[in-house]
Design a protein around this motif. Sequence first.
Motif, PDB file in Angstrom:
ATOM      1  N   VAL A   1       0.840  -1.204   0.000  1.00 34.13           N
ATOM      2  CA  VAL A   1       0.000   0.000   0.000  1.00 34.13           C
ATOM      3  C   VAL A   1       0.874   1.253   0.000  1.00 34.13           C
ATOM      4  O   VAL A   1       0.623   2.212  -0.742  1.00 34.13           O
ATOM      5  CB  VAL A   1      -0.953   0.008   1.215  1.00 34.13           C
ATOM      6  CG1 VAL A   1      -1.611   1.381   1.371  1.00 34.13           C
ATOM      7  CG2 VAL A   1      -2.033  -1.053   1.042  1.00 34.13           C
ATOM      8  N   ALA A   2       1.923   1.243   0.838  1.00 34.68           N
ATOM      9  CA  ALA A   2       2.818   2.399   0.919  1.00 34.68           C
ATOM     10  C   ALA A   2       3.546   2.630  -0.402  1.00 34.68           C
ATOM     11  O   ALA A   2       3.684   3.775  -0.860  1.00 34.68           O
ATOM     12  CB  ALA A   2       3.829   2.196   2.047  1.00 34.68           C
ATOM     13  N   LEU A   3       4.001   1.554  -1.034  1.00 35.84           N
ATOM     14  CA  LEU A   3       4.702   1.684  -2.319  1.00 35.84           C
ATOM     15  C   LEU A   3       3.751   2.194  -3.393  1.00 35.84           C
ATOM     16  O   LEU A   3       4.114   3.049  -4.210  1.00 35.84           O
ATOM     17  CB  LEU A   3       5.296   0.336  -2.731  1.00 35.84           C
ATOM     18  CG  LEU A   3       6.076   0.321  -4.044  1.00 35.84           C
ATOM     19  CD1 LEU A   3       7.276   1.267  -3.979  1.00 35.84           C
ATOM     20  CD2 LEU A   3       6.532  -1.102  -4.387  1.00 35.84           C
ATOM     21  N   THR A   4       2.531   1.678  -3.393  1.00 33.99           N
ATOM     22  CA  THR A   4       1.528   2.130  -4.366  1.00 33.99           C
ATOM     23  C   THR A   4       1.228   3.616  -4.187  1.00 33.99           C
ATOM     24  O   THR A   4       1.178   4.378  -5.163  1.00 33.99           O
ATOM     25  CB  THR A   4       0.226   1.316  -4.204  1.00 33.99           C
ATOM     26  OG1 THR A   4       0.506  -0.065  -4.441  1.00 33.99           O
ATOM     27  CG2 THR A   4      -0.829   1.801  -5.192  1.00 33.99           C
ATOM     28  N   LYS A   5       1.031   4.036  -2.946  1.00 34.62           N
ATOM     29  CA  LYS A   5       0.749   5.445  -2.686  1.00 34.62           C
ATOM     30  C   LYS A   5       1.912   6.343  -3.077  1.00 34.62           C
ATOM     31  O   LYS A   5       1.712   7.473  -3.538  1.00 34.62           O
ATOM     32  CB  LYS A   5       0.408   5.641  -1.206  1.00 34.62           C
ATOM     33  CG  LYS A   5      -0.954   5.122  -0.810  1.00 34.62           C
ATOM     34  CD  LYS A   5      -1.291   5.516   0.626  1.00 34.62           C
ATOM     35  CE  LYS A   5      -2.725   5.127   0.969  1.00 34.62           C
ATOM     36  NZ  LYS A   5      -3.107   5.578   2.329  1.00 34.62           N
ATOM     37  N   ALA A   6       3.132   5.837  -2.895  1.00 34.40           N
ATOM     38  CA  ALA A   6       4.308   6.633  -3.219  1.00 34.40           C
ATOM     39  C   ALA A   6       4.468   6.812  -4.723  1.00 34.40           C
ATOM     40  O   ALA A   6       4.921   7.868  -5.192  1.00 34.40           O
ATOM     41  CB  ALA A   6       5.552   5.970  -2.634  1.00 34.40           C
ATOM     42  N   LEU A   7       4.087   5.795  -5.505  1.00 31.18           N
ATOM     43  CA  LEU A   7       4.233   5.869  -6.956  1.00 31.18           C
ATOM     44  C   LEU A   7       3.008   6.459  -7.648  1.00 31.18           C
ATOM     45  O   LEU A   7       3.074   6.904  -8.795  1.00 31.18           O
ATOM     46  CB  LEU A   7       4.502   4.469  -7.533  1.00 31.18           C
ATOM     47  CG  LEU A   7       5.868   3.853  -7.212  1.00 31.18           C
ATOM     48  CD1 LEU A   7       5.919   2.406  -7.688  1.00 31.18           C
ATOM     49  CD2 LEU A   7       6.985   4.664  -7.866  1.00 31.18           C
ATOM     50  N   LEU A   8       1.871   6.465  -6.950  1.00 27.08           N
ATOM     51  CA  LEU A   8       0.621   6.915  -7.551  1.00 27.08           C
ATOM     52  C   LEU A   8       0.646   8.362  -8.053  1.00 27.08           C
ATOM     53  O   LEU A   8       0.119   8.634  -9.148  1.00 27.08           O
ATOM     54  CB  LEU A   8      -0.519   6.723  -6.552  1.00 27.08           C
ATOM     55  CG  LEU A   8      -1.940   6.720  -7.115  1.00 27.08           C
ATOM     56  CD1 LEU A   8      -2.085   5.676  -8.210  1.00 27.08           C
ATOM     57  CD2 LEU A   8      -2.942   6.449  -5.995  1.00 27.08           C
ATOM     58  N   PRO A   9       1.237   9.316  -7.319  1.00 25.65           N
ATOM     59  CA  PRO A   9       1.237  10.695  -7.818  1.00 25.65           C
ATOM     60  C   PRO A   9       1.873  10.848  -9.193  1.00 25.65           C
ATOM     61  O   PRO A   9       1.387  11.629 -10.030  1.00 25.65           O
ATOM     62  CB  PRO A   9       2.047  11.450  -6.758  1.00 25.65           C
ATOM     63  CG  PRO A   9       1.820  10.675  -5.514  1.00 25.65           C
ATOM     64  CD  PRO A   9       1.791   9.238  -5.954  1.00 25.65           C
ATOM     65  N   SER A  10       2.934  10.095  -9.462  1.00 25.80           N
ATOM     66  CA  SER A  10       3.579  10.187 -10.777  1.00 25.80           C
ATOM     67  C   SER A  10       2.677   9.621 -11.868  1.00 25.80           C
ATOM     68  O   SER A  10       2.677  10.100 -13.006  1.00 25.80           O
ATOM     69  CB  SER A  10       4.919   9.435 -10.764  1.00 25.80           C
ATOM     70  OG  SER A  10       4.726   8.045 -10.572  1.00 25.80           O
ATOM     71  N   MET A  11       1.889   8.598 -11.532  1.00 25.36           N
ATOM     72  CA  MET A  11       0.944   8.034 -12.500  1.00 25.36           C
ATOM     73  C   MET A  11      -0.193   9.009 -12.774  1.00 25.36           C
ATOM     74  O   MET A  11      -0.605   9.207 -13.925  1.00 25.36           O
ATOM     75  CB  MET A  11       0.376   6.706 -11.978  1.00 25.36           C
ATOM     76  CG  MET A  11       1.375   5.574 -11.876  1.00 25.36           C
ATOM     77  SD  MET A  11       0.578   4.046 -11.290  1.00 25.36           S
ATOM     78  CE  MET A  11       1.932   2.881 -11.421  1.00 25.36           C
ATOM     79  N   ILE A  12      -0.692   9.627 -11.702  1.00 27.32           N
ATOM     80  CA  ILE A  12      -1.787  10.591 -11.855  1.00 27.32           C
ATOM     81  C   ILE A  12      -1.332  11.788 -12.690  1.00 27.32           C
ATOM     82  O   ILE A  12      -2.081  12.291 -13.546  1.00 27.32           O
ATOM     83  CB  ILE A  12      -2.282  11.060 -10.474  1.00 27.32           C
ATOM     84  CG1 ILE A  12      -2.922   9.881  -9.722  1.00 27.32           C
ATOM     85  CG2 ILE A  12      -3.274  12.206 -10.604  1.00 27.32           C
ATOM     86  CD1 ILE A  12      -3.316  10.206  -8.304  1.00 27.32           C
TER      87      ILE A  12
END
Length: 259
Positions: A156-167
């Motif tokens: 979950v932490a890794l996903t949240k950390a990478l999510l802003p760049s995807m958005i």
Amino acid sequence: MDFITSTAILPLLFGCVGIFSLLKLLQRVRMKAYLRNAVVVITGATSGLGRECARVFYTAGARLVLCGRNREALEELTKELAASLTTKVQTHKPYAVAFDLADPGAIVAATAEILQCFGSVDVLINNAGISYRGTIVDTTMDVDKKVMETNYFGPVALTKALLPSMIKRRQGHIVAISSVQGKISIPFRSAFMDKTTAQGRNPVEVARDVLDAVGKKKKDVILAELLPSLAIYLRTLAPGLFFSLMASRARKQRKSKNS
């Protein structure tokens, strides 16, 4: 009249088969185009399913970022991938990023390193996890916390950390790989998983199915043998019968364990 009807139907049938075949071909072409050059991050990449996913995505032409706790094993895998490739697909040298998912501080640093590899991430495959088998009474809270940190909070932490760049790029695909026990409860799996998952489907086959699911952008895929798949439907359609069978199984396992 029957002959005329049959004659008229045959071209229609052949036409439908032709259209279906064409659609399947276009789907495969789109899938290959989607995966070729895509930046794919795979956690738990040094063994089992993670290792096989690395193989199939690399062969498909993806740009890989391989993650795990053992840097030497990751480096060895990158060399093995380069040496084993036999296709003509353009490939890219995989990057290795070593960190522990159970360490929140390590995830922050690893995210920055992952983004530096290719500048972005198209597909994140949350595959890493640890296993445990035991009854609720015999399982200490330290074990529960360790399993949850690695198998849940870490991804979950890794996903949240990478999510802003995807958005920011308006592009991204997140894959969560879990045991079938995430859908049904099994006796003596108090902390969710155990070593018997290795007795399931061949990881080579599962990795190919994961590649296909990502390429076709499927939302939810059950990659299990017949009995676990039936158990999922049984849990939904006849929960009383399901729990009765699980209770019987638990009694048999306890009896076998104590004998």
